[in-house]
Scaffold this active site. Structure first.
Site, short mmCIF file in Angstrom:
data_model
loop_
_atom_site.label_atom_id
_atom_site.label_comp_id
_atom_site.label_asym_id
_atom_site.label_seq_id
_atom_site.Cartn_x
_atom_site.Cartn_y
_atom_site.Cartn_z
N CYS A 181 0.82 -1.22 0.00
CA CYS A 181 0.00 0.00 0.00
C CYS A 181 0.85 1.26 0.00
CB CYS A 181 -0.94 0.00 1.19
SG CYS A 181 -1.95 -1.47 1.26
N ASN A 222 -10.31 -0.36 0.60
CA ASN A 222 -8.86 -0.24 0.54
C ASN A 222 -8.38 -0.86 -0.77
OD1 ASN A 222 -6.11 -0.72 0.79
ND2 ASN A 222 -6.20 -1.33 2.93
N HIS A 265 -3.21 6.95 2.22
CA HIS A 265 -3.68 5.65 1.75
C HIS A 265 -5.02 5.36 2.41
CE1 HIS A 265 -4.21 1.50 1.06
NE2 HIS A 265 -3.84 1.12 2.27
O1 UT7 Z 1 -3.69 -1.36 3.63
C1 UT7 Z 1 -2.75 -1.77 4.57
C2 UT7 Z 1 -2.99 -1.12 5.86
N1 UT7 Z 1 -4.05 -1.78 6.55
C3 UT7 Z 1 -4.62 -1.16 7.57
O2 UT7 Z 1 -4.30 -0.04 7.83
C4 UT7 Z 1 -5.64 -1.90 8.42
C5 UT7 Z 1 -5.48 -1.49 9.87
N2 UT7 Z 1 -6.43 -2.13 10.75
C6 UT7 Z 1 -7.73 -1.78 10.80
O3 UT7 Z 1 -8.18 -0.95 10.04
C7 UT7 Z 1 -8.61 -2.39 11.85
O4 UT7 Z 1 -7.80 -3.09 12.79
C8 UT7 Z 1 -9.68 -3.39 11.30
C9 UT7 Z 1 -10.73 -2.61 10.53
C10 UT7 Z 1 -9.00 -4.39 10.38
C11 UT7 Z 1 -10.37 -4.12 12.43
O5 UT7 Z 1 -10.94 -3.19 13.33
P1 UT7 Z 1 -10.72 -3.35 14.89
O6 UT7 Z 1 -11.50 -2.28 15.54
O7 UT7 Z 1 -9.24 -3.41 15.13
O8 UT7 Z 1 -11.41 -4.74 15.17
P2 UT7 Z 1 -10.77 -6.05 15.84
O9 UT7 Z 1 -9.88 -6.75 14.89
O10 UT7 Z 1 -10.24 -5.68 17.18
O11 UT7 Z 1 -12.06 -6.94 16.05
C12 UT7 Z 1 -13.07 -6.56 16.98
C13 UT7 Z 1 -14.18 -7.59 16.95
C14 UT7 Z 1 -13.68 -9.03 17.04
O12 UT7 Z 1 -14.63 -9.76 17.79
P3 UT7 Z 1 -14.32 -10.16 19.32
O13 UT7 Z 1 -13.05 -10.92 19.27
O14 UT7 Z 1 -14.19 -8.83 20.03
O15 UT7 Z 1 -15.53 -10.95 19.67
C15 UT7 Z 1 -13.72 -9.53 15.61
O16 UT7 Z 1 -13.91 -10.91 15.51
O17 UT7 Z 1 -14.87 -7.50 15.69
C16 UT7 Z 1 -14.93 -8.79 15.08
N3 UT7 Z 1 -14.89 -8.62 13.66
C17 UT7 Z 1 -15.99 -8.46 12.91
N4 UT7 Z 1 -17.30 -8.42 13.24
C18 UT7 Z 1 -18.16 -8.21 12.21
C19 UT7 Z 1 -13.80 -8.58 12.85
N5 UT7 Z 1 -14.18 -8.39 11.59
C20 UT7 Z 1 -15.54 -8.30 11.59
C21 UT7 Z 1 -16.49 -8.11 10.59
N6 UT7 Z 1 -17.80 -8.07 10.96
N7 UT7 Z 1 -16.17 -7.94 9.29
#
Ligand code: UT7
Length: 333
Positions: A117, A288, A258
């Site tokens: 990215c 993205n 990005h």
């Molecule tokens: O392009 C390269 C650069 N990439 C990035 O910059 C990505 C950076 N990361 C992010 O943008 C965020 O970390 C994400 C959008 C990927 C995830 O958001 P988050 O607030 O960090 O969520 P998380 O991974 O901490 O997950 C929170 C909860 C989890 O459930 P539990 O364990 O709390 O029960 C996940 O299983 O949300 C759950 N979850 C979802 N729920 C519904 C993860 N993905 C989903 C989903 N729908 N699609």
């Protein structure tokens, strides 16, 4: 008369292309256990574009490249170098040559550049070096990715994030240097946080000789780690690029990041003290798009007339590698 050679760098044209097939957050609820509410509130993404199986990265990149050339008023035969920033080439030997052929840029040398990215920013800085040394005058940079082909469609943590697209920019030699400063970084100690890994499987050729047979695995990402890295590192690298450019964040007309996550855009802007109306964001419509995202957003903002000649822009890419970087430039000539 000896022709004047300019070693300054100007960004003179943009283009972009996205597939016509749209997949909304609601559509994704049929694919994985997710909701529009979760995706919108955690990322800001509402929809993304997906490439059909019959289409290719090449076709997207060529469309974006043609647009950029026409907006810069250049013929393909004027191009000296084509850089393709991608992690999802149609061919592992590289895609840029095919794009050069399809564009009819017969005098251009063409090669791929992979920095995930960060690829668009790394490509822009690479292009500038060729111009500053006086080697080339007209360069076409295309950032294109088709991550829909490499996500695990059963992994809701990643498949909801990515979309396909291409963004392109023309970079030309100019009497005034409009690319004011940059800073690029890598930290391979975090490479395992975001991968499209290529593990090899053992293959016995003879009793004594065994080799590895290459495979490719879908995207894996430690979202929280990448999020923390982005919010910590991106403001730092932009600050450094601003310092090298001799300008401050409050002089910026636009902050062009990005397009990974609206929360990252907001957090970086807040740290830099850039108001939200100066933050370019189109990830709601495209998700993205990896190496394409900065070029795609730049092209939209230029075409919609938001970005005007002389506007001061800081662009920053970040992602797998880990890699990150920022570049500060004034738009146009
Ligand atoms: O392009 C390269 C650069 N990439 C990035 O910059 C990505 C950076 N990361 C992010 O943008 C965020 O970390 C994400 C959008 C990927 C995830 O958001 P988050 O607030 O960090 O969520 P998380 O991974 O901490 O997950 C929170 C909860 C989890 O459930 P539990 O364990 O709390 O029960 C996940 O299983 O949300 C759950 N979850 C979802 N729920 C519904 C993860 N993905 C989903 C989903 N729908 N699609």
């Amino acid at each position: 008369m000896i022709a004047e050679t300019f070693a300054g760098v100007a960004l003179t044209g943009t283009g972009s292309a996205v597939p016509d097939m749209v997949i909304t957050n609601d559509d994704l609820t049929q694919v994985v256990q997710t909701s529009d509410e979760w995706i919108k509130s955690r990322t800001g993404i509402g929809a993304r574009r997906l490439l059909r199986n019959e289409e290719s990265l090449t076709s997207l990149a060529v469309r974006a490249g043609k647009q950029a050339l026409s907006s810069a008023g250049l013929a393909a035969t004027n191009i000296d170098l084509i850089l393709l920033a991608t992690s999802t080439a149609d061919d592992r030997f590289g895609n840029a040559g095919r794009i050069q052929h399809e564009l009819g840029a017969k005098w251009a040398v063409a090669f791929d550049l992979t920095a995930a990215c960060s690829g668009f920013v790394f490509g822009l800085v690479t292009a500038a070096q060729f111009i500053r040394t006086g080697t080339y005058r007209n360069i076409l940079l295309i950032g294109a990715d088709v991550l829909s082909r490499w996500v695990d469609w059963s992994d809701r943590r990643t498949c909801v994030l990515f979309g396909d697209g291409a963004g392109a920019i023309v970079i030309q030699a100019h009497h005034e240097d409009r690319l004011l400063g940059f800073e690029l970084r890598s930290d391979g100690s975090g490479h395992h946080h975001l991968n499209i890994a290529c593990p090899s499987l053992q293959r016995q050729l003879t009793n004594d000789i065994n080799v590895g047979q290459g495979t490719i695995t879908p995207i894996t990402m430690n979202g929280q780690e990448v999020y923390k890295f982005a919010v910590r590192s991106v403001p730092e690298v932009i600050d450094k690029a601003l310092y090298r450019s001799g300008v401050s964040a409050n002089e910026l007309d636009w902050l062009l990041l990005h397009q990974a996550n609206q929360r990252i855009l907001d957090a970086v802007a807040l740290r830099l003290g850039v108001p939200s109306e100066k933050v370019i964001s189109n990830l709601e419509n495209y998700g993205n798009t990896s190496a394409a995202s900065i070029g795609l957003a730049l092209d939209e903002w230029v075409r919609q007339g938001h970005i005007q000649p002389d506007h001061l822009i800081a662009a920053s890419g970040f992602g797998a590698g880990l890699s990150w970087g920022a570049v500060v430039f004034r738009w146009g000539t």
